[in-house]
Design an enzyme around this catalytic site. Sequence first.
Site, mmCIF file in Angstrom:
data_model
loop_
_atom_site.group_PDB
_atom_site.id
_atom_site.type_symbol
_atom_site.label_atom_id
_atom_site.label_comp_id
_atom_site.label_asym_id
_atom_site.label_seq_id
_atom_site.Cartn_x
_atom_site.Cartn_y
_atom_site.Cartn_z
ATOM 1 N N LYS A 112 0.820 -1.209 0.000
ATOM 2 C CA LYS A 112 0.000 0.000 0.000
ATOM 3 C C LYS A 112 0.854 1.260 0.000
ATOM 4 C CE LYS A 112 -4.251 -1.721 2.140
ATOM 5 N NZ LYS A 112 -5.278 -1.463 3.151
ATOM 6 N N LYS A 195 -5.032 -10.456 -7.017
ATOM 7 C CA LYS A 195 -6.216 -10.444 -6.165
ATOM 8 C C LYS A 195 -7.232 -9.413 -6.655
ATOM 9 C CE LYS A 195 -5.852 -8.104 -2.269
ATOM 10 N NZ LYS A 195 -5.654 -7.612 -0.895
ATOM 11 N N LYS A 198 -10.167 -3.488 -4.233
ATOM 12 C CA LYS A 198 -10.808 -2.189 -4.393
ATOM 13 C C LYS A 198 -9.884 -1.185 -5.076
ATOM 14 C CE LYS A 198 -12.868 -3.140 -0.005
ATOM 15 N NZ LYS A 198 -13.207 -2.826 1.371
#
Length: 331
Positions: A112, A195, A198
Amino acid sequence: RPRVLSGIQPTADSFHLGNYLGAVRQWVPLQETHDAFYSVVDLHAITVPTDPADLRRRTRVAAAQLFAAGLDPERSTLFVQSHVRQHTELAWILICLTGMGEAGRMTQFKDKSARFGESAASVGLFTYPILQAADILVYQADSVPVGADQKQHLELTRDLAQRFNHRFGDTFTLPEPYILKEVEKITDLQDPTAKMSKSSSSPAGILDVLEQPGPLRKKVMRAVTDTGSEVLFDEENKPGVSNLLRIQSALTGTPIPELVTRYQGQGYGAFKKDVAEAVADTFTPIRERTEKLLSDEAELDRLLAIGAERARQVAEQTMIEVRDRIGFLPT
Ligand code: TYM
């Protein structure tokens, strides 16, 4: 009854199929067998820059979707994380028990923060997994239903619980991850080795629970399905088809080998059409119930207030013991 706790971030205007199959769908039957606590984790959402109006809206949408997916306010305690202050209090204590190196090894932080550049990422993002550990430990949860991407955070949670218990005396239950192999990682329709997420770059790869049947069907029909034309389960050479098989199997309860036999000699088209149908059939009633729940915000907020009250009672019991063991004076 054993206790279960899980959480989901209000970081988008809908959950996606990965959230649903990997986690939320398991939450529903667990409320029958477990003392169930489920949280919309808004404190986690603000670890990345978040607009207040978006956060407010998404928190309600998330809660409404969870009720719509089958969580029953009578049988589950569904609450908003920031309503239960004990989470942040325990998080601070656990932060003081975590090594910098230990926190730095969390792969989700590395992924992230790479998006912002590591120095622009917040310290909150760095301590994110420790807040998650607090979420779990403050309820003395036995079991945590999540997708595969949460495994490392669960390991940290267990390490911190053990460390606390060792230093200050037996206080926390060691939680077990509850991960269903078949659905632990649903992948992106356009990039079937990644994966479904979002934060994915293209919406074409993500199936949102609140999306209309038309766009859902289109996305499934356009899903990347590798070379060849046979519907076979082969993660190595046919990751796209294998992902769709996993999805179809989970949604219809049909074992994968049976699906493979059914579509033999039919090519991808017929198979994808059925997957699209199963997705739309699953999501449509959830979307309709979500819309209905969102039309009465006062009632939704009332249910969340009841959830928060129940959650606080349990969390405070743990904190009374924790404060004392740490050496804080009673108030
Ligand atoms: P979040 O909001 O990213 O995702 C919610 C749940 O969905 C699962 N999931 C998936 N499962 C299978 N395939 C996918 N493609 C997929 N994408 C997401 C996640 O594993 C998760 O179970 N850190 C958590 C939120 C959290 C939490 C907690 C979870 C905060 N505190 C305490 C459990 C217990 C998260 O980011 O979830």
